[in-house]
Each structure stands twice: as structure tokens, then as C-alpha cells.
Design an enzyme around this catalytic site. Sequence first.
Site, PDB file in Angstrom:
ATOM      1  N   HIS A   1      10.261   0.544 -13.942  1.00 40.57           N
ATOM      2  CA  HIS A   1       8.808   0.418 -14.027  1.00 40.57           C
ATOM      3  C   HIS A   1       8.439   0.417 -15.502  1.00 40.57           C
ATOM      4  O   HIS A   1       8.931   1.244 -16.252  1.00 40.57           O
ATOM      5  CB  HIS A   1       8.149   1.601 -13.312  1.00 40.57           C
ATOM      6  CG  HIS A   1       6.684   1.416 -13.068  1.00 40.57           C
ATOM      7  ND1 HIS A   1       5.768   1.420 -14.091  1.00 40.57           N
ATOM      8  CD2 HIS A   1       5.982   1.214 -11.932  1.00 40.57           C
ATOM      9  CE1 HIS A   1       4.559   1.230 -13.571  1.00 40.57           C
ATOM     10  NE2 HIS A   1       4.666   1.102 -12.258  1.00 40.57           N
TER      11      HIS A   1
ATOM     12  N   ARG B   1      -3.400  -0.708 -15.741  1.00 39.86           N
ATOM     13  CA  ARG B   1      -3.504  -2.078 -16.243  1.00 39.86           C
ATOM     14  C   ARG B   1      -4.417  -2.914 -15.347  1.00 39.86           C
ATOM     15  O   ARG B   1      -5.192  -3.726 -15.835  1.00 39.86           O
ATOM     16  CB  ARG B   1      -2.117  -2.709 -16.358  1.00 39.86           C
ATOM     17  CG  ARG B   1      -1.395  -2.261 -17.621  1.00 39.86           C
ATOM     18  CD  ARG B   1       0.065  -2.687 -17.640  1.00 39.86           C
ATOM     19  NE  ARG B   1       0.847  -1.897 -16.693  1.00 39.86           N
ATOM     20  CZ  ARG B   1       1.815  -2.373 -15.937  1.00 39.86           C
ATOM     21  NH1 ARG B   1       2.128  -3.640 -16.003  1.00 39.86           N
ATOM     22  NH2 ARG B   1       2.468  -1.587 -15.109  1.00 39.86           N
TER      23      ARG B   1
END
Lengths: 604, 171
Positions: free
Chosen positions: A238, A258
Site C-alpha cells: 500500500h 487522497r
Amino acid sequence: MTSSYEHHDYDVLIIGAGGAGLRAAIEAKQRGLKVGIITKSLLGKAHTVMAEGGMAAAMGNVSSEDNWKVHFRDTMRGGKFLNNNRMAELHAKESPDRVHELEQWGALFDRTTEGKILQRDFGGHRYARLAHVGDRTGLELIRTLQQKVVSMDTDVFMECKVLKLVHDGDGRIAGCVAYWRPTGEFVTFSAKAVILATGGAGKSWKFTSNSWEGTGDGHAMALWAGAQLIDMECIQFHPTGMVWPLSVRGLLVTEGVRGDGGVLRNSEGQRFMFNYVAPMFRDETAETEEEGDKWYDDHAAGRRPPELLPRDEVARAINAEVKAGRGSPHGGVYLDIASRRTPEFIRRRLPSMYHQFMELAGVDITSESMEIGPTCHYIMGGVKVDADTAATLVPGLFAAGEVAGGMHGANRLGGNSLSDLVVFGRRAGMGAADYIESGQAATSMDMSEVEAAIKDALAPFEKTEGENPYDIQRDLQEMMQLNVGIIRTASEIEDATNQLETFTQRVKNIAVKGGRAYNPGWNLATDLPSMISVCKTVARGASLRKESRGGHTREDFPKADPEFAKFNFAHTTDGGNWDSGIVTTESPLLPMPEELQALLEETK
Amino acid sequence: MKTFPIIRDLVTDVSFNFEQAKKVPALMPPPMPEGGYIMFQEDVERGQEFRKCIECFMCQDVCHVIRDHEANKLHYSGPRFFIRYAELEMHPLDMNDRRDLVREEMGLGYCNITKCCTEVCPEHIKITDNAIIPLKERVVDAHYDPVAWLGRKIRRKTKTSAQDAAVQPAP
Ligand SMILES: Cc1cc2nc3c(=O)[nH]c(=O)nc-3n(C[C@H](O)[C@H](O)[C@H](O)COP(=O)(O)OP(=O)(O)OC[C@H]3O[C@@H](n4cnc5c(N)ncnc54)[C@H](O)[C@@H]3O)c2cc1C
Ligand code: SF4
Ligand code: SF4
């Protein structure tokens, strides 16, 4: 069959109480079967609880253009076409129903202004697709399934660790052998069908978002029992794990940051992701910051910002920036939402992240940037299963959730796991029930297998001098991080392969002191064989796949090679034991029906 | 921490909590309309607060009703389950009625609102103000208000009693 151990008998035995295991239990229970669930921790504490961002389902509540076809295409493209296309198809078609079903069982998802389930944007998904509850979607999922399971009065064995699967005399799965962590006493379970739902294997890497449970027990037990593991080299790092403070290094920072406007910057303050857009994604990715920024408010006004590319792309970009000397003081890069959104917005949308950074790092994410870097997160590889029934190659053995392979191909899209758990958890329950109804199931356990497993488990107590399991675990994690981490190369993988043989010998030499009751050293000693078996298949796959694809990046073969897109590497053992040799073959991909093929082309 | 006896205690406590969990009648929604249920953010928010619970059971451990009187465990479910009942009672889709159950078997009356549970909750759930007190008010209404009582009798045609609904039909 006589046995001197505590013994239980079920129609369907489910190993694992995460989302996949619980959903399978509900299905089997609804078929009127006697169902037992085993977990090595407590009900409600499985890994699934940690999932933050959401659950992908093409309901089209936010973007009406969305439908299963687009979801299918996104999943296949994200997986770099190594996926089992039938799994990707079923998943895309069935996940909306599974979300609605959770709502009927009490889940309370966040809403749109029209009162429908709200969906959020996530990397690799063309449309806003993730049903969510703030940043605690996994908790909602597990609590809902847990409450449903409890209301159906299902037996749950907690703090009970399964060591090995047991066959009958004819090679069918007939049960398993386990021990109670609190007492160290052994217990046997016989069952007509066993469903593995043991989750992931990330605990063999030094920096990981996985908890102590992620030791790959199910992967290993399936391998030892005669099933195949595929795509084991494909591991998702990740892009955004905490890098500081060291004690929490690896802890996840949700992609939701994000999705909600957070951007990545290097030490020069540059939004470097614009320099890393691969040709495959250029058409749908913004070219300038202005264009990307418009997208957050109005998806029609601009294309998606490159921070939302699939995870493997972003993780590699961060890695490259750090290597080029543009990293942050602790070896990561910056994730900045403070300069882009108001403190109120951040606290409302990302409450857990706000607390996580405040409490663990003393960083106020509403005014400062976060320091983040790649962390081992998810294993795409797993037990080879039939898409429709979740059946493995071993009669009586089924697998669903992170332990199963194929659904995500070489790389998983965020949010596709929670939906995977419920789609294939349900199918595993159905598959097991059908298998039992067919009358083919095993009726007795081979007790010599039980005795052998118990003997192996007790071996560490027989030595007075020997290795400490904690040292082995630490060294293994360091070694895998270094040699079979995010970027790989032939010499390092070879080194890993050799070292894994040494680790095998070290594990055989473990000595544990004390009694069996709540003995964490012993518990770890019983985890290590699984970890080693999993690492061996990962290293084997990594060495054979001489190309870069999704969650497998080779420095010496940086490009994808179409020849490698035709098969998965499939592993079995040559003896059924944890220290047996690994045998690897090329297993051809499932042929893709023309209708599905057309979808990939038409929406390119 | 002394190891074994304390751990044993913990194990028994946890099983008490899992026993309590079994007694909660499940959500009972109407059949789902085409395209999914409509619920608004304001309607789900109250329940969402309670669903933040991570089941650390600290509230259960601190509650004097459970702590001081072992015998109470038989007819007192404790703050963790009061928020669960409150969540279901406030659920926009629920057709179940658990008020008799809460009063008679879950022992809501034993709680004297000391707020110790709210103080320890790591998720900052306002257990007393947002769950226990509103629940107490609803239960009292249901029990003593003859109009509400009559209304409830009539509505029972559509609402199953908590006991009957212990196992929810599979949708
Ligand atoms: C921090 C984090 C955030 C994530 N966020 C998301 C997200 O937003 N969206 C998404 O889709 N995915 C997300 N994921 C991935 C997803 O959460 C996992 O892939 C998924 O929850 C795995 O579920 P599972 O049911 O397969 O297994 P798990 O939930 O891992 O459960 C495994 C179960 O097996 C039991 N078990 C294991 N071995 C044994 C044994 N030997 N004996 C007995 N029991 C055993 C464990 O006790 C446990 O009950 C995230 C993962 C992490 C770590
Ligand atoms: S407020 Fe009630 S439930 Fe909470 S600790 Fe006090 S007595 Fe127990
Ligand atoms: S203290 Fe809070 S989080 Fe813990 S069990 Fe009680 S309500 Fe849940």
C-alpha cells in the site's frame, strides 16, 4: 473413531471469522446445516475490522454511468489481466446485492442527499464506487455480519488456533486439528466440508499493515493439504503507510485521504505523481494540477488526479522518489491534505486518521503534512478456487476472502476486498452446502494425521536448548522486506530462496520454555511453519516471473511481458509437510468468453 | 498483572458479553424497494454513533451494576448492549419492538446514570446521554402511557414482539 482429545462435529466448519468466514457461515446456516466457526482471536476482531476506505459495488448512486461492466473492466485492468475473469465477473455483478443485504441486516452506510448509499472515489475505480461509513467501513461490515451470525445461534470457537487440515482415507478433507490458546489443550473438529477464510499473510514482512493474525496459516494449510497456491509473488504494498514513529511503522493511512483531496509531495514540495503516469492510464488521468483539482468538485470538469492511480503505480512512484533522494526525513514522502481542505472538512471526513496521527505521531493533519511510505498490505495470491463454488482442488475444501487467489490478479483495487469477502464468502457457503448434499463428503478422520500434527506442534517443548522463535520471526521479516519486498531482482530472490532453507532448519531447532497455556512463544513457534511455507512460494513465484506486473516488480525485468500474461504460477508440495519441497507449474488462465473480452476492448 | 487467574476472569467476562449479544433481537426491516432503501444522513447518524463501538467492553467492566453484583449478570445486559438496543430502536427501518425486553430482561432500571461508562468509552460514545436516557424515556412511555400502550397493541399487527423476532427471517 476414538479420540482422547476434545472433539466437535459439524457439517460445515469455517476457519476464520473475518468478513469471508462470517458471510460463509450465514449462507451455510441458511441451508439448514450445522455450522462451526473457529478464530484464533475473538469474534469481531479479525483483520476485516481494520478496513477503512470502503466496499466497491457498482450501484451507480453517485455516478449513474457506473455498472458492473465498468467495474469488471477496472478490476481486470487493475489486476493486469492475471485475474480469474469469472471471479471478476461474478464479483462485479453481485457486489451491489451484497451491499444491500448488509443494509437489511443492520449496516448504516453514509447517505447521498437523496437518501441512497453514498459512494466514494478510490484509486483505479473509474467512478465513485465505494460504499462506506466514514473511515470505519470494515468495522461496520464485520459488526453487521457478526450480529447476524450471533442471531442465528452459530457456534463460534474463539482463541482457538487451527494447526492442520485432516483428510479421510481417500484424500477428502474431513476436519482439522487445533489448540485452545488459553489452555494449550488440543481439540479436533470433524466436518463434511471445511471453508478456509483465514485472511492474509503480510506478517512475514517488516513493514506491514497486517496484525499478528496475518501469518498465512490458511494459505499454508491448503498447500500442505494438496491444494494449489497461485500468484503468490503478487503482493500489494500500500503506498501510504505511516513511516514514523518506528513503533507504528507500516500502520495504514487510508486511501480516502487522497480520494478526499490529499496529494503526494516530495521534499521539494513537488506533486511528483504527474511524472509517473503509465501510458495505459494516460487517457483518463489529468495532465496538470489545475485539471486534477477541478475533478474533485466536478468529475466532468477534468480527469482524475494521478494520486488516484492504482496502488502499485503509486507505491512504485514513491519508492522511486525516495531512491532519487527526494524523500522525507524518515524515508517516506509527504501526504498533504492540510493545505488543500479546511480543518472541519478533514475532521469530519477522516476522523480516524485525524486521531491516529494526533495520538501516535503528535501530528495534526489539519495543519501539517503526513510522512508516509509503502507498506506490505495485501496478498493477491492464494488458494486456487473455482469461481462459482469456491471449491479448491481438494474435495471438501473451500476457500474465500484474502486466502483465495485469482479474483484480484496481479494487483487488487482498493475496496474490492470487502466486496470480495461477501460475494465469495456467500458462494463458499453455497458450494460447501451443495457438496454436502451431493453425498460425496468424508465421514471419518485419519487419526494418524492428527497425531502427526500434534507431535510437530509439541516438538519445541522437547528441546532444552535451541532457537528463540522471536529471533527467527524478526530475521525472517527483515530478510523478506529486503529481498522480496516491493522491488525485486534475481540475485536477491536467489539469496532469499537459500536463506529460507536455513530458516527451515532454524524453525526445526526451536526450543520453547514454560507450559502450553497462553504461551506466546509457543504460539509463534506454531505460526512459523506457515510463514516459511508462504515465503517459499512467494520467492519461487518471484524468481520465475521474469517481468514486472502489478504487485510484482523486477528491477532486472522492468516491463510487462505478454508471454507471462497467459498463466499463473501454481505451487504444490511434494510431501504435504511444511518442510516438503515446493513444486511449481504454469497453470493456464481461464479462457475469457467473448462477451467479457469485448467489454475490455470497448471501454478501453 | 498476575497472569493466570486474571486471564481466566477476562475470559469469563468476555463470554458474558457474548451471551448478552445473543439475546438481542435482530433488525427487522420492511422488504427492500427496488434500488435500495431510502434513509437520510440525519436519520442514520444517531445509530452510526453507537455503531462506532469497538467492543472493548471497558464500559461493561466499569459499570458498578455488573461489577459489584455477580447475580445482576442474569438480568442486566450493561451499557454496551443498551447502546445496541438504542441503535436498533432508533433505526429508521426497524419494525421490531424491544421495549418490554429492555425493561424486563435487560434490566435498564438498574442503571442509575452514574455516567462511568461514558467516561471510559475510547470511542467517545455518549452512552448515557444519547442511548440510556432516551431509552429509559421510551420504555417508560411504552409502559405507563395507556394511549401509547393501546397504540402499540394495535401496531403489533405489523410489529412482531421482540421474542417472536429473535430469529429474523432471511431476506
Ligand atoms: C489496515 C487495513 C485496511 C484495509 N482497508 C480496506 C478497505 O478499505 N477496503 C477493502 O476492500 N479492503 C481493505 N483491506 C483489506 C481487507 O480488510 C482484508 O483483505 C480482508 O478484511 C480480509 O478478510 P478475510 O475475511 O479474508 O480475513 P480476515 O478478516 O483477515 O480474518 C481472518 C480470520 O481467520 C482467523 N484465522 C487465521 N488463521 C487461523 C488459524 N490458524 N486458526 C484459526 N483461525 C485463524 C483469524 O483469527 C480471523 O478471524 C484493508 C486491510 C488492512 C490491513
Ligand atoms: S450510567 Fe448506567 S450503565 Fe453506565 S456505568 Fe453507570 S450504571 Fe452502568
Ligand atoms: S466502552 Fe465504548 S467502545 Fe468500548 S464497548 Fe463500551 S461502548 Fe463500545
